[in-house]
Design a protein around this motif. Structure first.
Motif, PDB file in Angstrom:
ATOM      1  N   ASN A  51      -6.885  -3.123   7.559  1.00 20.99           N
ATOM      2  CA  ASN A  51      -6.032  -3.580   8.774  1.00 20.99           C
ATOM      3  C   ASN A  51      -6.708  -3.643  10.026  1.00 20.99           C
ATOM      4  O   ASN A  51      -7.131  -2.797  10.678  1.00 20.99           O
ATOM      5  N   HIS A  56       0.876   1.515  11.406  1.00 23.41           N
ATOM      6  CA  HIS A  56       1.790   2.143  11.377  1.00 23.41           C
ATOM      7  C   HIS A  56       3.281   1.741  11.931  1.00 23.41           C
ATOM      8  O   HIS A  56       4.059   2.158  12.621  1.00 23.41           O
ATOM      9  N   GLY A 162      -7.598   4.234   2.638  1.00 20.20           N
ATOM     10  CA  GLY A 162      -7.095   3.614   3.426  1.00 20.20           C
ATOM     11  C   GLY A 162      -7.387   1.881   3.387  1.00 20.20           C
ATOM     12  O   GLY A 162      -7.225   1.214   4.337  1.00 20.20           O
ATOM     13  N   LEU A 163      -7.835   1.335   2.118  1.00 21.15           N
ATOM     14  CA  LEU A 163      -8.028   0.185   2.030  1.00 21.15           C
ATOM     15  C   LEU A 163      -7.069  -0.447   1.064  1.00 21.15           C
ATOM     16  O   LEU A 163      -7.235  -1.650   0.392  1.00 21.15           O
ATOM     17  N   SER A 206       6.375   3.197   1.890  1.00 19.06           N
ATOM     18  CA  SER A 206       5.789   2.309   2.802  1.00 19.06           C
ATOM     19  C   SER A 206       6.428   0.932   3.145  1.00 19.06           C
ATOM     20  O   SER A 206       7.274   0.644   2.844  1.00 19.06           O
ATOM     21  N   GLY A 207       5.569   0.274   4.315  1.00 21.62           N
ATOM     22  CA  GLY A 207       5.853  -1.046   4.717  1.00 21.62           C
ATOM     23  C   GLY A 207       5.456  -2.089   3.709  1.00 21.62           C
ATOM     24  O   GLY A 207       5.111  -1.680   2.454  1.00 21.62           O
ATOM     25  N   ASP A 210       0.335  -4.078   3.226  1.00 22.05           N
ATOM     26  CA  ASP A 210      -0.641  -4.055   2.232  1.00 22.05           C
ATOM     27  C   ASP A 210      -0.527  -5.101   1.175  1.00 22.05           C
ATOM     28  O   ASP A 210      -1.660  -5.781   0.853  1.00 22.05           O
ATOM     29  N   LYS A 258      -1.774   9.790   0.300  1.00 20.58           N
ATOM     30  CA  LYS A 258      -0.295   9.987   0.864  1.00 20.58           C
ATOM     31  C   LYS A 258       0.702  10.595   0.078  1.00 20.58           C
ATOM     32  O   LYS A 258       1.253  11.275   0.421  1.00 20.58           O
ATOM     33  N   GLY A 459      -5.464   1.783   8.211  1.00 19.97           N
ATOM     34  CA  GLY A 459      -4.592   2.300   7.057  1.00 19.97           C
ATOM     35  C   GLY A 459      -3.665   3.484   7.492  1.00 19.97           C
ATOM     36  O   GLY A 459      -3.607   3.789   8.900  1.00 19.97           O
ATOM     37  N   ALA A 460      -3.259   4.303   6.542  1.00 18.14           N
ATOM     38  CA  ALA A 460      -2.429   5.309   7.010  1.00 18.14           C
ATOM     39  C   ALA A 460      -3.119   6.382   8.100  1.00 18.14           C
ATOM     40  O   ALA A 460      -2.301   6.983   8.767  1.00 18.14           O
TER      41      ALA A 460
HETATM   42  P1  NG1 Z   1      -2.635   2.479   3.157  1.00 11.25           P
HETATM   43  O1  NG1 Z   1      -2.333   3.834   3.095  1.00 11.25           O
HETATM   44  O2  NG1 Z   1      -3.980   2.159   3.960  1.00 11.25           O
HETATM   45  O3  NG1 Z   1      -2.306   1.917   1.908  1.00 11.25           O
HETATM   46  C1  NG1 Z   1      -0.284   2.680   4.433  1.00 11.25           C
HETATM   47  C2  NG1 Z   1       1.056   1.981   4.025  1.00 11.25           C
HETATM   48  C3  NG1 Z   1       1.033   0.564   4.996  1.00 11.25           C
HETATM   49  C4  NG1 Z   1       0.953   0.884   6.321  1.00 11.25           C
HETATM   50  C5  NG1 Z   1      -0.405   1.593   6.622  1.00 11.25           C
HETATM   51  C6  NG1 Z   1      -0.357   2.076   8.331  1.00 11.25           C
HETATM   52  C7  NG1 Z   1       1.226   2.321   1.784  1.00 11.25           C
HETATM   53  C8  NG1 Z   1       1.343   1.893   0.379  1.00 11.25           C
HETATM   54  N1  NG1 Z   1       0.951   1.458   2.624  1.00 11.25           N
HETATM   55  O4  NG1 Z   1      -1.308   2.077   4.101  1.00 11.25           O
HETATM   56  O5  NG1 Z   1       2.546  -0.061   4.658  1.00 11.25           O
HETATM   57  O6  NG1 Z   1       2.253   1.367   6.827  1.00 11.25           O
HETATM   58  O7  NG1 Z   1      -0.233   2.919   6.064  1.00 11.25           O
HETATM   59  O8  NG1 Z   1      -0.464   0.857   9.161  1.00 11.25           O
HETATM   60  O9  NG1 Z   1       1.762   3.484   2.030  1.00 11.25           O
END
Ligand code: NG1
Ligand code: MG
Length: 518
Positions: A51, A56, A162-163, A206-207, A210, A258, A459-460
């Motif tokens: 990202n 977030h 985080g990828l 999540s959103g 990804d 997570k 990422g998260a």
């Molecule tokens: P990561 O943890 O890098 O896959 C998570 C969320 C995204 C977004 C980011 C923060 C999941 C699957 N994805 O990404 O939707 O909220 O954190 O921007 O949890």
């Protein structure tokens, strides 16, 4: 827009990655032959993503700017004949020492149960299978049960890093199931939508960033992803520059799982921004906030657009110019100062009083499906970050869309302006959204000192990866500084191969594809 079918690796990977990938694919295909005694019918691939900016805020339904990286999940598949009775899925993971094979049957009903209490890698395949089965049922009536498959999985997206390894796996799985069940043209948007829903079934609320970043991208461009009025993605080419934009990705090697930390980290933030939207709606005197695609049904974007409609007379706030939208966000940040004053956060009791809703109803509606643990909800800080981050995405996008720099100092100015936005995001994540960690802060400080224009977690957070905008001429200096002052310090016995995995220079890669090697 359909998911492309590709017939050569040169169509899948950038030139500089071809040698390594060709060897990897040879291993994949020969291992498949050894394990299953035949060649795969196709390979489904979906990449991880980094990202660039917009952290977030996807689950608050604001635009984000990720890009696909080279690392991906490959699923080599051979499809069984359609047979009566249960169909069998055989799954082997090339990265497991004993090539642990998992086998499970899909009953006649076509329904597959996912036990998301265990963090088992095959759950990501199963969630893709469940999502694809639902889509297949919608598209072709009478469809019930997926055919059986023999699958060999090879993922090179570091998990928990985080990828978005999880999203890459879910997207590759859903795509494989669609293909195996005879869908010639898989629509990218449909694939993303089922992947978003499927991934939530595996326990993280999540959103949609990804999955969008894994499926949509065209080679060489970043993605501008919007979630309202509906999911859409625009490819943003980087401007032609003398010193091209180089994004360096550095692992912190702080495990950011997570699923384990969700109740006090990721899923808690989803609850906080949702409650912030409800409380802001109330204190701004809005009649109600319409439910939307936010993971808990209400989002800060929903509050924002409703506020503009009810108080600003703007019927369709998705149609305003980016400049006006930025002004609205600035205005909301000013207003939070006196509408959400409590720096110490809000208790359930206080939120219940403001909303005029019983505590148990709030808990039932927003804290049951994805449990969280917190006594105070930092509504002010989380909303500040979200509105501020949404502004930074617009500014970053504006800079990229401006005419390409013609002179060295214009080039330098652009890099500095982009870098500054990335640094501001990191400060906001560290101090306001509180999703950084000391190791990530250290990686960013070291990189800036060694020449990075902008450094931040990606990422998260709470561990995982960082992303840095570094001029090609400074990449080695930044790498050396991390090796000496971070990796060798925190991990004295780190191996060369682990070091190799720690730092990746990534160009924007292409998204999901079905690959048919002749
Ligand atoms: P990561 O943890 O890098 O896959 C998570 C969320 C995204 C977004 C980011 C923060 C999941 C699957 N994805 O990404 O939707 O909220 O954190 O921007 O949890
Ligand atoms: Mg993930």
């Amino acid at each position: 827009m359909e998911v492309p079918t590709k017939t050569s690796l040169a169509e899948v990977y950038p030139q500089e990655a071809l040698d390594k990938q060709t060897k990897r694919w040879q291993t994949l295909l020969s291992t498949f032959q050894d394990r299953y005694g035949k060649r795969p019918d196709f390979v489904s691939r979906s990449p991880g993503r980094v990202n660039i900016i917009g952290e977030h805020i996807d689950y608050s339904l604001y635009e984000v700017m990720p890009m696909a990286v080279t690392a991906d999940v490959l699923l080599a598949v051979s499809v069984h004949e359609k047979e009566e009775g249960p169909s069998t899925i055989r799954l082997t993971n090339i990265h497991s020492q004993k090539f642990e094979s998992r086998e499970f049957d899909i009953p006649n009903t076509g329904d597959v149960h996912i036990d998301s209490s265990t963090l088992e890698w095959t759950n990501y395949f199963k969630s893709g299978l469940v999502g694809a089965t639902e889509l297949l049922r919608e598209k072709s009536n009478g469809f019930k049960q997926s055919v059986g498959m023999d699958i060999l999985a090879d993922g090179t997206v570091p998990s928990g890093g985080g990828l978005s390894s999880s999203a890459a796996f879910v997207c590759a799985s859903a795509l494989a199931v669609m293909k195996a069940n005879g869908v010639e043209k898989v629509d990218k948007k449909e694939l993303v939508e089922i992947a978003i829903v499927s991934e939530r079934a595996v326990g993280v609320n999540s959103g949609g960033m990804d999955q969008s970043a894994s499926v949509f991208p065209l080679e060489g461009s970043a993605l501008y992803v919007s979630f309202v009025p509906e999911l859409s993605a625009k490819n943003i080419a980087f401007p032609e520059m003398k010193s091209p934009l180089t994004f360096v990705i550095a692992q912190s090697f702080v495990a950011a799982d997570k699923h384990v930390t969700a109740p006090v980290c990721y899923n808690l933030r989803v609850v906080e921004v949702t409650l912030a939207a409800l409380v802001l709606g109330n204190v701004f005197g809005l009649s109600s906030i319409p439910s939307d695609a936010g993971p808990l049904g209400v989002s800060l974007r929903g509050f924002h657009d409703t506020y503009m409609q009810e108080k600003g007379g703007i019927k369709d706030n998705h149609a305003v110019s980016k400049a006006d939208f930025q002004d609205q966000l600035q205005d909301l940040i000013q207003k939070i100062d006196n509408y959400l004053p409590q720096e110490e956060g809000y208790t359930r009791q206080q939120i219940s009083e403001i909303l005029g809703v019983k505590i148990e109803d709030i808990e039932q509606k927003y804290m049951k499906k994805f449990p969280i643990r917190a006594e105070r909800f930092m509504l002010r800080q989380r909303a500040m970050h979200v509105f501020g981050e949404a502004i930074r995405v617009l500014k970053f996008n504006e800079l990229l869309s401006a005419p390409a720099p013609q002179t060295d100092e214009e080039n330098e100015k652009l890099l500095q302006a982009l870098g500054e936005l990335l640094n501001d995001t990191q400060d906001s994540c560290r101090d306001i959204y509180e999703n950084s960690c000391p190791e990530l802060d250290e990686l960013c400080q070291l990189a800036r000192k060694a020449g990075s224009y902008g450094s931040r977690l990606t990422g998260a957070g709470w561990g995982g990866c960082s992303v840095h905008l570094v001029p090609e001429s400074k990449v080695d200096k930044v790498k050396q500084s991390w090796i000496n002052n971070y990796y060798r310090k925190h991990f004295p016995d780190i191996t060369e191969e682990k070091l190799d995995e720690a730092i990746v220079v990534s160009k924007p890669g292409s998204g999901s594809a079905v690959v048919q090697i002749p």
